[in-house]
Scaffold this motif. Structure first.
Motif, mmCIF file in Angstrom:
data_model
loop_
_atom_site.group_PDB
_atom_site.id
_atom_site.type_symbol
_atom_site.label_atom_id
_atom_site.label_comp_id
_atom_site.label_asym_id
_atom_site.label_seq_id
_atom_site.Cartn_x
_atom_site.Cartn_y
_atom_site.Cartn_z
ATOM 1 N N ALA A 107 36.889 6.436 10.102
ATOM 2 C CA ALA A 107 36.774 5.503 8.984
ATOM 3 C C ALA A 107 35.965 6.115 7.850
ATOM 4 C CB ALA A 107 36.129 4.201 9.454
ATOM 5 N N ALA A 108 34.901 6.876 8.179
ATOM 6 C CA ALA A 108 34.106 7.528 7.137
ATOM 7 C C ALA A 108 34.955 8.519 6.348
ATOM 8 C CB ALA A 108 32.900 8.227 7.767
ATOM 9 N N ALA A 109 35.828 9.262 7.057
ATOM 10 C CA ALA A 109 36.693 10.225 6.361
ATOM 11 C C ALA A 109 37.717 9.516 5.486
ATOM 12 C CB ALA A 109 37.395 11.111 7.383
ATOM 13 N N VAL A 110 38.278 8.418 5.987
ATOM 14 C CA VAL A 110 39.285 7.685 5.220
ATOM 15 C C VAL A 110 38.668 7.037 3.993
ATOM 16 C CG1 VAL A 110 40.870 5.731 5.279
ATOM 17 C CG2 VAL A 110 40.781 7.312 7.207
ATOM 18 N N PHE A 111 37.530 6.367 4.180
ATOM 19 C CA PHE A 111 36.884 5.700 3.044
ATOM 20 C C PHE A 111 36.448 6.710 1.983
ATOM 21 C CE2 PHE A 111 35.468 1.983 5.955
ATOM 22 C CZ PHE A 111 36.758 1.468 5.907
ATOM 23 N N SER A 112 36.051 7.902 2.401
ATOM 24 C CA SER A 112 35.622 8.913 1.429
ATOM 25 C C SER A 112 36.791 9.411 0.589
ATOM 26 C CB SER A 112 34.968 10.088 2.148
ATOM 27 O OG SER A 112 33.823 9.669 2.871
ATOM 28 N N ASN A 113 37.988 9.409 1.173
ATOM 29 C CA ASN A 113 39.166 9.919 0.460
ATOM 30 C C ASN A 113 39.916 8.851 -0.330
ATOM 31 O OD1 ASN A 113 38.714 12.515 1.493
ATOM 32 N ND2 ASN A 113 39.904 12.076 3.344
ATOM 33 N N LEU A 114 39.521 7.589 -0.190
ATOM 34 C CA LEU A 114 40.231 6.528 -0.904
ATOM 35 C C LEU A 114 39.935 6.529 -2.397
ATOM 36 C CD1 LEU A 114 39.999 3.472 1.528
ATOM 37 C CD2 LEU A 114 41.998 4.847 0.988
ATOM 38 N N ALA A 115 38.795 7.057 -2.779
ATOM 39 C CA ALA A 115 38.396 7.142 -4.191
ATOM 40 C C ALA A 115 38.353 5.768 -4.855
ATOM 41 C CB ALA A 115 39.350 8.075 -4.953
ATOM 42 N N LEU A 116 37.920 4.755 -4.091
ATOM 43 C CA LEU A 116 37.754 3.429 -4.679
ATOM 44 C C LEU A 116 36.382 3.324 -5.320
ATOM 45 C CD1 LEU A 116 39.302 1.251 -1.819
ATOM 46 C CD2 LEU A 116 40.380 1.952 -3.955
ATOM 47 N N PRO A 117 36.290 2.727 -6.523
ATOM 48 C CA PRO A 117 35.005 2.702 -7.241
ATOM 49 C C PRO A 117 33.887 2.032 -6.453
ATOM 50 C CG PRO A 117 36.820 2.094 -8.688
ATOM 51 C CD PRO A 117 37.394 2.147 -7.322
ATOM 52 N N PHE A 118 34.209 0.910 -5.774
ATOM 53 C CA PHE A 118 33.148 0.172 -5.084
ATOM 54 C C PHE A 118 32.752 0.814 -3.757
ATOM 55 C CE2 PHE A 118 37.208 -1.533 -3.761
ATOM 56 C CZ PHE A 118 37.096 -1.651 -2.396
ATOM 57 N N LEU A 119 33.498 1.868 -3.333
ATOM 58 C CA LEU A 119 33.174 2.528 -2.077
ATOM 59 C C LEU A 119 32.508 3.880 -2.256
ATOM 60 C CD1 LEU A 119 36.211 1.894 0.316
ATOM 61 C CD2 LEU A 119 33.899 1.014 0.538
ATOM 62 N N GLU A 120 32.406 4.346 -3.490
ATOM 63 C CA GLU A 120 31.900 5.694 -3.722
ATOM 64 C C GLU A 120 30.500 5.886 -3.161
ATOM 65 O OE1 GLU A 120 32.207 6.519 -7.828
ATOM 66 O OE2 GLU A 120 34.389 6.779 -7.819
ATOM 67 N N GLU A 121 29.624 4.896 -3.367
ATOM 68 C CA GLU A 121 28.240 5.019 -2.918
ATOM 69 C C GLU A 121 27.928 4.132 -1.712
ATOM 70 O OE1 GLU A 121 25.707 4.228 -6.185
ATOM 71 O OE2 GLU A 121 26.397 5.931 -7.388
ATOM 72 N N GLN A 122 28.944 3.450 -1.178
ATOM 73 C CA GLN A 122 28.704 2.529 -0.066
ATOM 74 C C GLN A 122 29.589 2.847 1.139
ATOM 75 O OE1 GLN A 122 26.286 0.383 -0.196
ATOM 76 N NE2 GLN A 122 25.799 0.780 -2.359
ATOM 77 N N VAL A 123 29.965 4.117 1.277
ATOM 78 C CA VAL A 123 30.829 4.495 2.391
ATOM 79 C C VAL A 123 30.155 4.219 3.728
ATOM 80 C CG1 VAL A 123 31.966 6.429 3.533
ATOM 81 C CG2 VAL A 123 32.118 6.187 1.056
ATOM 82 N N THR A 124 28.901 4.619 3.851
ATOM 83 C CA THR A 124 28.180 4.431 5.114
ATOM 84 C C THR A 124 28.073 2.957 5.470
ATOM 85 O OG1 THR A 124 26.898 6.437 4.683
ATOM 86 C CG2 THR A 124 26.058 4.919 6.353
ATOM 87 N N THR A 125 27.740 2.121 4.478
ATOM 88 C CA THR A 125 27.642 0.680 4.729
ATOM 89 C C THR A 125 28.980 0.101 5.148
ATOM 90 O OG1 THR A 125 25.869 0.514 3.090
ATOM 91 C CG2 THR A 125 26.977 -1.531 3.729
ATOM 92 N N ALA A 126 30.070 0.528 4.484
ATOM 93 C CA ALA A 126 31.403 0.040 4.835
ATOM 94 C C ALA A 126 31.771 0.435 6.258
ATOM 95 C CB ALA A 126 32.435 0.576 3.846
ATOM 96 N N VAL A 127 31.411 1.657 6.649
ATOM 97 C CA VAL A 127 31.701 2.112 8.019
ATOM 98 C C VAL A 127 30.932 1.282 9.041
ATOM 99 C CG1 VAL A 127 31.418 4.036 9.625
ATOM 100 C CG2 VAL A 127 32.312 4.457 7.327
ATOM 101 N N VAL A 128 29.663 1.006 8.763
ATOM 102 C CA VAL A 128 28.843 0.222 9.693
ATOM 103 C C VAL A 128 29.391 -1.189 9.837
ATOM 104 C CG1 VAL A 128 26.562 -0.774 10.063
ATOM 105 C CG2 VAL A 128 26.763 1.585 9.297
ATOM 106 N N VAL A 129 29.754 -1.825 8.718
ATOM 107 C CA VAL A 129 30.242 -3.206 8.746
ATOM 108 C C VAL A 129 31.570 -3.296 9.485
ATOM 109 C CG1 VAL A 129 31.068 -5.114 7.332
ATOM 110 C CG2 VAL A 129 29.005 -3.878 6.670
ATOM 111 N N THR A 130 32.520 -2.434 9.131
ATOM 112 C CA THR A 130 33.821 -2.482 9.813
ATOM 113 C C THR A 130 33.698 -2.088 11.279
ATOM 114 O OG1 THR A 130 34.298 -0.216 9.057
ATOM 115 C CG2 THR A 130 35.099 -2.041 7.694
ATOM 116 N N GLY A 131 32.779 -1.164 11.580
ATOM 117 C CA GLY A 131 32.551 -0.805 12.980
ATOM 118 C C GLY A 131 32.038 -1.986 13.786
#
Length: 712
Positions: free
Chosen positions: A318-342
């Motif tokens: 998920a960390a690799a996928v979120f990093s490659n999505l290039a979404l503006p709201f995920l650029e600096e919150q990849v780690t948080t997104a991974v923790v929440v979805t995990g």
């Protein structure tokens, strides 16, 4: 005292001779010639109680019916099903039970009632010391005063036990349900209006529970559950206050800090009532079965741990996928997104594995062949809780003690399949990962699970009520109303206990990382008590009352969780949090090592101190970016030397201090536990005094009812 159960073939004169032997209890089941009934002769210590005749003829019962069996109208078209129904009902008649048949458009209802003299025999076999002494009336019947609710509870227990036992044909009611002969069985709700008004209402959320009324209606097992749940909720209040203060203080200092991370006798009596020729089943133990169960249990535990590793793989991908999505709201919150979805994936895994764990635990328990139902329940409790514990907490253990510690270092990183680098802790530290993980899982379990726990039976009851057609017969209408209620099973109360044990684990085991856990548990339990009350009284069929002297195996489960909580919280504080490194830096390496100074922050320079240096020239495959040739070194979180990247002296000093703190913390916590256990009595004095008064009153009543008593 010896117990003799005589078959109907034994001459009556021989039974009467045995009654005169003294210090013996004799039961004689003697059929009456030309009648569908039998007599019970009871004697003890030389004094005989007159013959009691129990008629099994189908007459109109003087009291309301206790139990209802249900069959579908379509089964009446099958001669085989009708014959099996008749054989089952005739078997009940031979054992002294009455039954009555009523029908509506879709179902056939069979009302069942236990003769009151069978209940007298049940009380005589148990020799209940707390009840008043039996009185022999002139009519020759034994009258034992008791409340209507307690009498009904015992009658329901007797009928339920007999219905679950094998008939003369070797079938149980469960077997007949499988063969579509019957559909279901349930005891009737009667006399629950008081509980509805005083207990099973949302408006009574903060009122004291009527434990005595609950006991009289549902039995000791249910009453002990609600008594324990109420006490546990009350004890959560101080823990919730402390946890809220810690959370608010930490939240207020988050941006100000320089850091960016941070019973056997009753069962025998029921067996004798059901079958006078019952033989005791001895205790057995098989080393082969125990070995197989141990191996299978270890396999399931390894499977649970494997599920935690699957979650690790998901978070890496998920960390690799979120990093490659290039979404503006995920650029600096990849780690948080991974923790929440995990955490969400972990919650779904819990729901899925709970059903599997219950099925596996039941099969393992049946393979072990326990002797009694109580023994079966105890063994099932241990197995199911063990599997559930690893399901709920294995990923939390990984986040707390493994995440970010097996990643290697720059230039020699550990990668999944040689491609994806293992995830790091949140920038604020691993405590933040653990906090988010627990907040999401516990929040979902306390909100979504409770909503579904209430809405599912409520909607099901509404749906069945809308489809049903009510009879004009008030008795049949009452049976229909009870039939439409949601079904219960043997482990309905078990599921409630399991839910509270898991919550208690979340509240205690990692409370150092999530101090709001007691507060969430407090609010949840205030709702849970009324939700369970409404379910049991208004939405579900009546639970079969069961006796119990305590909460059984759950007490050992609570003690185990308490021990694990001390160990886990000590390890969280020592190894997961930044508490030890900050204290060591403050008094050994920082600007305050020679004494605190008012104008100096003692943690100044702590960030650089906690980071190790890596030379970019040591990258195996250096990444060329703009101005990268001017970058000669970088920092990463660890305590390693800059020359060979081995652990530094500071790492070993911190490890020694962390281990010392863990040992000290556990010993201090253990001493506090022992002092608290000594200081706080296990049984409140008010309860002891009430029991003492009841015993005194019972003895006074026995003294007054004794024919040998005289006025002084």
């Amino acid at each position: 005292m010896q117990l003799h159960v005589l078959s109907p073939l034994v001459p009556l004169c021989l039974a009467q001779e045995l009654l005169c032997c003294g210090n013996e209890l004799v039961l004689l089941f003697a059929p009456l010639q030309g009648e569908d009934s039998f007599r019970i002769l009871v004697g003890t210590e030389g004094d005989s109680i007159p013959l009691m005749e129990v008629s099994a003829s189908e007459t109109e019962a003087p009291e309301p019916w206790d139990y209802v069996l249900v069959a579908d109208h379509r089964t009446q078209r099958s001669p085989r099903c009708v014959r099996q129904q008749q054989r089952f009902l005739e078997d009940l008649k031979r054992k002294g039970f009455r039954y009555k048949v009523k029908e509506d458009e879709e179902k056939v209802f069979f009302g069942v009632q236990a003769d009151s003299r069978i209940f007298d025999l049940y009380r005589m076999l148990l020799m209940e010391p707390e009840g008043p002494a039996p009185r022999v009336e002139s009519a020759g019947t034994t009258l034992i005063p008791t409340t209507t609710s307690q009498l009904l509870c015992s009658r329901i227990r007797i009928i339920n036990f007999v219905l679950n036992s094998k008939t003369a044909d070797g079938d149980t009611f469960h077997d007949l349900v499988k063969e579509k002969v019957f559909e279901t069985k349930f005891p009737l709700h009667k006399g629950e209006e008081g509980l509805k008004k005083k207990w099973a209402r949302w408006r009574n959320m903060v009122r004291e529970q009527p434990i005595d009324d609950i006991r009289n209606y549902f039995g000791e097992k249910v009453a002990l559950y609600f008594a324990w749940l109420g006490w546990y909720t009350y004890m959560l209040v101080p823990a919730a206050v402390v946890g809220l203060i810690i959370f608010l203080s930490g939240f207020s200092l988050f941006h100000a800090s320089q850091i960016r991370w941070g019973l056997g006798r009753e069962e025998v009596a029921l067996e004798l009532i059901n079958c006078p020729d019952y033989k005791l089943r001895p205790h057995q133990h098989s080393y082969l079965r125990s070995t197989i169960i141990l191996i299978l249990s270890l396999f399931m535990i390894c499977l649970m741990i494997g599920m935690a590793h699957v979650l690790v793989v998901y978070r890496v991908l998920a960390a690799a996928v979120f990093s490659n999505l290039a979404l503006p709201f995920l650029e600096e919150q990849v780690t948080t997104a991974v923790v929440v979805t995990g955490a969400l994936v972990h919650y779904v895994t819990i729901l899925f594995m709970t059903k599997i764990n219950k099925s596996v635990a039941l099969k393992l328990c049946d393979f072990e062949k326990p002797r009694t139902f109580s023994e079966r329940e105890s063994k099932f409790t241990v197995k199911f809780f063990t599997l559930q514990f690893f399901t709920h907490f294995s990923s939390l253990v990984y986040v707390a003690f493994i995440l970010g510690r097996i990643n290697g270092h720059p230039g020699k990183s550990v990668r999944l399949a040689g491609l994806w680098k293992l995830e790091e802790c949140h920038l604020s530290g691993c405590m933040m990962d653990l906090f988010v993980q627990m907040a999401i899982i516990m929040g979902l379990k306390q909100t979504l699970s409770n909503c579904m726990e209430y809405l599912r039976p409520w909607l099901a009851l509404k749906y069945r009520s809308m489809r049903g057609h009510e009879s004009r017969d008030p008795e049949l209408r009452d049976w229909q109303r009870n039939y439409r209620l949601n079904p219960v099973n043997t482990f309905s109360l078990f599921d409630e206990f399991m839910e509270m044990m898991i919550q208690y684990g979340f509240t205690t085991i990692f409370v150092a990382a999530f101090p709001l856990a007691p507060l969430l548990a407090l609010f949840s339990n205030l709702v849970e008590i009324r939700l369970d009350a409404i379910k049991m009284v208004r939405l579900q069929r009546r639970l079969v009352p069961r006796k119990a002297k305590d909460i059984g195996t759950w007490l050992q489960v609570l003690e185990t969780i308490g021990v694990l909580a001390v160990i886990a919280n000590g390890m969280v504080i020592a190894f997961t949090s930044e508490f030890i490194p900050r204290v060591v830096y403050k008094y050994r390496y920082g600007p305050c090592r020679e004494g605190a100074r008012p104008a100096v922050d003692c943690l100044t320079g702590y960030i650089n101190h906690s980071l190790s240096v890596f030379h970019t020239k040591d990258f195996q495959d250096p990444v060329k970016t703009e101005d990268s040739e001017h970058v000669t070194e970088c920092r990463y979180r660890d305590y390693r030397n800059a020359l060979d990247y081995n652990f530094s002296e500071q790492f070993w000093i911190l490890l020694a201090i962390r281990l010392a703190f863990l040992i000290l913390f556990e010993h201090v916590a253990l001493c506090i536990k022992l002092v608290a256990a000594w200081f706080v009595p296990d049984v409140p004095q008010s309860v002891k005094n009430r029991v003492l008064e009841e015993k005194y009153r019972s003895l006074r009543e026995k003294l007054g009812s004794s024919p040998k008593s005289t006025d002084v």
